[in-house]
Design a protein around this motif. Structure first.
Motif, PDB file in Angstrom:
ATOM      1  N   ALA A  41       0.810  -1.214   0.000  1.00 29.62           N
ATOM      2  CA  ALA A  41       0.000   0.000   0.000  1.00 29.62           C
ATOM      3  C   ALA A  41       0.845   1.267   0.000  1.00 29.62           C
ATOM      4  CB  ALA A  41      -0.940   0.000   1.198  1.00 29.62           C
ATOM      5  N   ALA A  42       2.127   1.142   0.291  1.00 29.65           N
ATOM      6  CA  ALA A  42       3.014   2.297   0.304  1.00 29.65           C
ATOM      7  C   ALA A  42       4.064   2.244  -0.799  1.00 29.65           C
ATOM      8  CB  ALA A  42       3.699   2.400   1.668  1.00 29.65           C
ATOM      9  N   SER A  52      -4.214  -3.699   3.043  1.00 27.36           N
ATOM     10  CA  SER A  52      -4.937  -4.954   3.233  1.00 27.36           C
ATOM     11  C   SER A  52      -5.493  -5.027   4.651  1.00 27.36           C
ATOM     12  CB  SER A  52      -3.991  -6.135   2.995  1.00 27.36           C
ATOM     13  OG  SER A  52      -2.987  -6.152   4.004  1.00 27.36           O
ATOM     14  N   SER A  53      -6.428  -5.926   4.851  1.00 28.08           N
ATOM     15  CA  SER A  53      -6.961  -6.124   6.199  1.00 28.08           C
ATOM     16  C   SER A  53      -5.860  -6.629   7.128  1.00 28.08           C
ATOM     17  CB  SER A  53      -8.148  -7.088   6.179  1.00 28.08           C
ATOM     18  OG  SER A  53      -7.767  -8.338   5.642  1.00 28.08           O
ATOM     19  N   ARG A  87       2.212   7.995   0.491  1.00 25.63           N
ATOM     20  CA  ARG A  87       1.300   6.849   0.621  1.00 25.63           C
ATOM     21  C   ARG A  87       1.440   6.212   2.002  1.00 25.63           C
ATOM     22  NH1 ARG A  87       3.206   5.417  -4.978  1.00 25.63           N
ATOM     23  NH2 ARG A  87       1.626   6.342  -6.301  1.00 25.63           N
ATOM     24  N   ALA A  88       2.676   6.106   2.450  1.00 29.25           N
ATOM     25  CA  ALA A  88       2.919   5.502   3.754  1.00 29.25           C
ATOM     26  C   ALA A  88       2.263   6.306   4.870  1.00 29.25           C
ATOM     27  CB  ALA A  88       4.416   5.391   3.995  1.00 29.25           C
ATOM     28  N   PRO A  92      -2.209   4.663   8.398  1.00 35.76           N
ATOM     29  CA  PRO A  92      -3.037   4.605   9.610  1.00 35.76           C
ATOM     30  C   PRO A  92      -4.431   5.193   9.407  1.00 35.76           C
ATOM     31  CG  PRO A  92      -0.825   5.236  10.183  1.00 35.76           C
ATOM     32  CD  PRO A  92      -0.910   5.275   8.672  1.00 35.76           C
ATOM     33  N   GLY A  93      -4.511   6.325   8.724  1.00 32.59           N
ATOM     34  CA  GLY A  93      -5.818   6.941   8.462  1.00 32.59           C
ATOM     35  C   GLY A  93      -6.714   6.044   7.626  1.00 32.59           C
ATOM     36  N   LYS A  94      -6.136   5.384   6.634  1.00 28.93           N
ATOM     37  CA  LYS A  94      -6.919   4.478   5.795  1.00 28.93           C
ATOM     38  C   LYS A  94      -7.404   3.264   6.579  1.00 28.93           C
ATOM     39  CE  LYS A  94      -5.086   5.687   1.272  1.00 28.93           C
ATOM     40  NZ  LYS A  94      -4.461   5.171   0.050  1.00 28.93           N
TER      41      LYS A  94
END
Length: 103
Positions: A41-42, A52-53, A87-88, A92-94
């Motif tokens: 994701a980053a 991901s979950s 992105r990194a 946490p917000g995502k």
């Protein structure tokens, strides 16, 4: 702005831990598997839209205040592992998490 800095700290720690000998044990309650789960994701190239979950679960179980202590460990590690810091910082917000205010 503080939230963005705190997220940068988190990602920096993830990158540093990925390269450390202690990675198998994890740091700040973040396992090596959690670190690997968050990397896509980053990523600089072809990042996933959402973490991901597994990544979110790893971040939720991590000691975010502990991770904040690594905030000055960025630089070479971020570039070496091809992590986009913007992105990194959003991870946490995502995941619906808030970093400590003093991070």
């Amino acid at each position: 702005m503080a939230k963005a800095g705190a997220t940068a700290v988190l990602v920096t720690v993830l990158v540093v831990l990925a390269a450390s000998a202690e990675m198998a044990h994890g740091v700040c309650n973040l396992s090596s598997a959690g670190i690997r789960a968050c990397q896509p994701a980053a990523a600089i190239r072809n990042p996933t839209d959402q973490p991901s979950s597994e990544c979110c679960a790893a971040l939720a179980g991590a000691d975010l205040a502990c991770l904040c202590r690594y905030k000055n460990a960025a630089g070479v590690w971020v570039r070496f592992y091809r992590i986009d810091i913007n992105r990194a910082m959003a991870l946490p917000g995502k995941c619906g998490l808030a970093m400590p205010a003093n991070c």
